[in-house]
Write a protein that holds these residues in place. Sequence first.
Motif, PDB file in Angstrom:
ATOM      1  N   TYR A 106      -4.680   3.865  -7.241  1.00  0.00           N
ATOM      2  CA  TYR A 106      -4.468   3.213  -5.943  1.00  0.00           C
ATOM      3  C   TYR A 106      -5.551   2.166  -5.635  1.00  0.00           C
ATOM      4  O   TYR A 106      -5.253   1.036  -5.229  1.00  0.00           O
ATOM      5  CB  TYR A 106      -4.431   4.259  -4.834  1.00  0.00           C
ATOM      6  N   MET A 156      -5.019  -1.869  -5.037  1.00  0.00           N
ATOM      7  CA  MET A 156      -5.277  -2.525  -3.757  1.00  0.00           C
ATOM      8  C   MET A 156      -6.303  -3.643  -3.883  1.00  0.00           C
ATOM      9  O   MET A 156      -6.223  -4.670  -3.195  1.00  0.00           O
ATOM     10  CB  MET A 156      -5.735  -1.503  -2.723  1.00  0.00           C
ATOM     11  N   SER A 169       0.831  -1.203   0.000  1.00  0.00           N
ATOM     12  CA  SER A 169       0.000   0.000   0.000  1.00  0.00           C
ATOM     13  C   SER A 169       0.873   1.265   0.000  1.00  0.00           C
ATOM     14  O   SER A 169       0.645   2.206  -0.767  1.00  0.00           O
ATOM     15  CB  SER A 169      -0.923  -0.002   1.220  1.00  0.00           C
TER      16      SER A 169
END
Length: 1059
Positions: free
Chosen positions: A218, A222, A206
């Motif tokens: 992002y 993830m 992360s």
Amino acid sequence: MDESQSLDALANIMNDVAEKPFDFALHVNHIRLAASVPGMDAEATAAREMMTQCFTVGDDVWLPLLDAKEKDLDLESEEGVNDLLATYAAAEADYLSIPLLEKHLNFLIDRHEHYSSGENLRPNTLGEVFTTEWTREALDGVVKKGAIHLTRSNKLWEPRKDWELEMLESAPPKEKPKLVEHIQNLLQQRLKQTHSTMDETMQAYSTFTTNNYPAQDYENAMVNASKMRGQSVRNYERREPHEINLTQTQNSLEAFNQYITYERRAKHPDLFVTRGIYERAISEAAKRRFHGEAGAEDALRLFWMGYCDVLPGLDAELETQRRAVKSVPGSGELWARYIRLLERLQSSGELFEGIESISDVFDRAISTKLIQTDSNQLIPVILARAGYEKRQLEAGVDVEEALPQLIGLLETGISWAYEASKTIDPTLKLEKFLTHVAEISQKYESTGLIDSIFDVWKAASKHSKSSYVVWLNYTEALIKHQKHNEARQLFSEISTKNLDWPEALWDAWISFEQLHGSVETIDEAMDKVEKAQQAVQTKRAKEAKRAAEEYQANMAHTVVPADVEKIIMDARDSVGGDVEMAAGGGVKSGGGDASMQVDQVVAVVERGKKRGADDDEGSADTHKKARFEEKPAPPKRDRENSTVFVGDLPSNTTEADLVALFKDCGPVREVKFTKLAPTLVATVEFVDRESVPAGLTKDKKRVHDQEIAVHLAWKSTMYITNFPESTDDAYIRNLFGKYGIVFDVRWPSKKFKSTRRFCYVQFTSPAAAEKALELHGRELEPNLPLNVYISNPERKKERTDQDANEKEVYVAGLSRFTNKGDLEKLFATYGTVKDVRIALDEAGHARGYAFVEFEEPAEAQRALSANNHELKKRRIGVTLVDPRVRARHKSEIGLSRIAETRSRSVYVRNLPPSTQEGLLQQALEKIIPVKRVEVFLDRQEATVELENPADAGRLLLRTEPIIFGGNTLVLSEDAKGGIGAATQNGSGSAGSNPASFKPRKVGPSKPKAGLGFKKTPITGGAEGNPGQGASRTETAAAAVPAGSSGKGQDDFRKMLSKK
């Protein structure tokens, strides 16, 4: 010792190592001694290097050796760097070691930083070594080696990740995108690997994504990362209990064994995880062996064999087999597996680098000088090499040299085996292989080698003169090749020899004569066999008598293992426990209060009173309904399946010796020893049954240089039934003693059922139990064939009376004029009636209920048709006996019943430890009729209930001492200072002596309330609770006439003494 003594010892041990280079303990002592002498660092390094040449070793050897290398080598030179890197490679090829890999990793990072900082110029002779790309590749190799360690791979991954991030931070802008992609791939690969620090890895991913990718990417990154880690997380969660177990047990070998078993049984095994567990288990076993832990080498050998079995592909198995034989060079099975693997590689046609020839591997195995000293290790190696040579012979490869070479190999192997052990291999693998080769030799030579077959068996019989197996093979070989006269002569000679099983030879001789002999030779053989049988039976009877006498003599000095009874006699208690007469008929088995007792004295309540709604628990049940109770929880200990029997122990064996021997098999719960002439035996109970398979591998291992025997306890145990009622312990020991040494005879208690007629006989070896099976079906009395079985716990129902309740019916509602003959006549129409037990009152009239036992459960089922049948003008009720139902007959309660039982009971003290109720009853029945016996082992006391008070008086007045198990029994008519001094719960209430045989447990009478009746308050706990409350006890006490005093046997003796 001083320095001079240390130097002398060091010189001596160096000579020993030179003579025995494959003695592991010598190498360990060499290293420790050299390291303990100041100023001998070079000698200690040399000792470690010497050990690495003969064995695979762990970080106990490699870490100090690497420290010495780094200190002594010139790491600025190509030669010095290559030498150290080669040492790291050799160390990492032996066993998995995270500390070793950490040291290697730190060395690579430090050397890279040493040259990349700009302070030191990297020598041109090093080439690409320690450049950034070379270091990255080297680090990757080190991390991959440790990735299979689920809980400690982070020790390698984290420094490598940090190094990569440092390289990214210091890289030129044009190289950063490539490095970002490289690090992202590393993180994604890590997320897919099963490991314990997944949360830290996810956090690192992360952070890396946040710092190096646009914000809009992002979330997707993830989400993908979560999908990648999902399977790995689930994989680790399934294995986390085993990892916790390893931590809690400090990496015990048993915990590793359980972990491996779990992985091997998985429906879809994960090879990555399985390899890691095996590597860790092997490394731990090797470490424990280095520190001298008993049994560690055996565990190491087993782990290697299991590891080779799970590896896919010949190349992976080849490398592992190479490591295995270097790790345990004394294991014949590992060498044999290596030879067979090389044969498979040859037949596959594939080319493998550095592959050895089979002859070279065989020579290496022999050169260790380890396997020749143990026939169990030697035989597998000889068979593997001989099998290869035989297949080469059959394929037509170099026939002229192959046949003599094969025969010479087998003859040499047999010679080595005879030198290694005084006992012969019971399977005769090498001898049979050689005779087979001799028989097929005529295919390759005109003359053949048939005559050498007889030489093989002659040599075998000379080495093992008492083995019936050898003699049988010898005679069979003669018969097969038509040498009947020689076979007849041999049979005649060995018929009187002291063999371990002469009956087999006698039967073979008679069969031979019936096929190939005349009437005269048959008669002659039968006469000689008969004489031999008489001689053997006489000898066995003497041995059995002597053994029985020694056993009885030792009973007073030896604690007989109570566990043996538990291990082999679960069936004994299948009908026992706390037994109570049932209102619906039956017997209740359970483990609560002391059996053969009733509740404490209950309140005497006037007839006709109604029961109060809150008088006692369970008031919803009417007085006519049977009340059921929960069955007791099953026992936690599985003794039958968790115990091994250890025989042939040296006389000085201690519990610590056996615990150390079985330590790597699993936690040992209990060890019990028994001395039997001429041997010492023991039972070893493990905490769980999964430890038993590993425990059985200790068979033929040595304790104090003496070979021991290990087998499952039940395999040497016989279940015997259907013998005459007069049979006692001495008779059984004499009957079965001729088949081997009898370790123990266990008899069932008859306190719950007088018709129980079975016992367990345990020998010291399974072979004796197998021989004793010939008694099955023998009639000891006309029409009474003996039943003899191996007491297999998986077949309990075949060897117990646990289904007795299914053969018995309870009959209620009988007329007081019903007799036993009436019931026998009625129920004989449904099947064979085995027994009728009818309850009678003091006047001899029926109390209204009875039990009828049939031979078969099906007959009892048919007898249920008699329900509601009219007998003596009364409708009777018939049901199967239900052990859960409790008795509610009024005749079973009251102080008069208790007093009557006590008047014919005798209390016995000074019993030997572990007294069997069945044996005590047998001993007393030779003096006087006994109704039942109950032993209290914790106090070494017993209560004996006789048929009537007169018998109790005669027994108490007996002047001759009663000797039982070497102890003189102490008899009394009361329990003063002994049995029954207190109640079951220790309250000591009047009228609640637990030693006497009281009527079976019933609930308190239920008071009634209503017009004309006074409601009686009842306090205390639920029915059956020993603490019943004061009001009940006071009411009961009120029922006893004040001032009454009974006279006992002591008063009677005083009266006689005055005359």
